[in-house]
Design an enzyme around this catalytic site. Sequence first.
Site, PDB file in Angstrom:
ATOM      1  CG  HIS A  47      37.095  43.680  43.402  1.00  0.00           C
ATOM      2  ND1 HIS A  47      38.143  42.996  42.803  1.00  0.00           N
ATOM      3  CD2 HIS A  47      36.809  43.163  44.493  1.00  0.00           C
ATOM      4  CE1 HIS A  47      38.595  42.089  43.444  1.00  0.00           C
ATOM      5  NE2 HIS A  47      37.716  41.844  44.679  1.00  0.00           N
ATOM      6  CB  CYS A 102      32.138  35.769  35.966  1.00  0.00           C
ATOM      7  SG  CYS A 102      32.136  36.051  33.991  1.00  0.00           S
ATOM      8  CD  GLU A 132      39.463  35.740  37.159  1.00  0.00           C
ATOM      9  OE1 GLU A 132      39.737  35.009  35.960  1.00  0.00           O
ATOM     10  OE2 GLU A 132      38.991  36.707  36.835  1.00  0.00           O
ATOM     11  CB  SER A 229      38.352  46.896  39.824  1.00  0.00           C
ATOM     12  OG  SER A 229      38.120  46.618  38.697  1.00  0.00           O
ATOM     13  CB  SER A 230      42.040  42.572  38.207  1.00  0.00           C
ATOM     14  OG  SER A 230      43.096  42.511  36.902  1.00  0.00           O
ATOM     15  CB  SER A 274      32.884  45.989  38.871  1.00  0.00           C
ATOM     16  OG  SER A 274      34.270  46.346  39.022  1.00  0.00           O
TER      17      SER A 274
END
Length: 315
Positions: A47, A102, A132, A229-230, A274
């Site tokens: 992300h 990942c 995810e 992006s979490s 990221s």
Amino acid sequence: MPDKANLHILLANPRGFCAGVDRAIEIVEKALVKYGAPVYVRHEIVHNRFVVDRLRDMGAVFVDELDAVPDGVPVIFSAHGVPKSVPENADQRALHYLDATCPLVSKVHREAERHFAEGKHILLIGHAGHPEVVGTMGQLPEGSMTLIETENDARNVHVADPENIAFVTQTTLSLDDTAKMIAILQDRFPTISVPKKEDICYATTNRQHAVKMIAERADAILVLGAPNSSNSNRLVEVARREGCAVSVLVERAHDIDWDKLENIKTLGITAGASAPEVLVEEVIDACRERYEVSVETITLTDENVTFKLPRELAS
């Protein structure tokens, strides 16, 4: 011309790329060298718009679903992981695919499978719709897993057999928020099975602890990262919770609202897992255009984690 005001920058360490992101990006780069363009990627590999645009310029083609991938070209699955139906579909079409999931996300997948094999219902702590979470829930038959997003969810979730449940978590959550939800679940379900090793990944953990360290001293904090992006959004939340109210997420230096930084003497800077280091340097350079800058790195720990590439790209 008036003298520039002084600005002291606190640079969090660790910050930026984690081992899983490094591996995913390298998979795309090496696939482009080995197979030539185009190489297709299902969803954003990570992300970050800067990273995605750079890989697109190299010949990567990003698509939302496998249906958009033509026959006869390689396809890569993103670092966030995918439901089992995706590689099954790829196999049915005889597509050549590489899995950039990942390894720490894959660990959660295997945990969920193990609990399911033992007949347990699984509670997944995470954010609805995040790739995810979609990927993790897609490892098992529908109805095998219940999503827990909030403390209220943890207090009210109903399970058919309270003695036969387990929990797993998304890898990029807030440590503090997740701990509260886990405590509620363990209080309600004392026999609930727990992960053998914490699911929230080392990089998320380290970056949150590092931002706490700079939040103690900073008047404002900039978190480099993407809106989707979490782990980057969690860094902003952690910084604010630690008392640094002026904590904001920015993608690039040109996104900075300098009015918000007026009269700031000490600025904290970090980056989500990221976000590449070049964007941190870009922000520091933008600060130097406006201020007399001094930089102090605040180190929690030095990371040395690496993950192996798929065998066909390792040479």
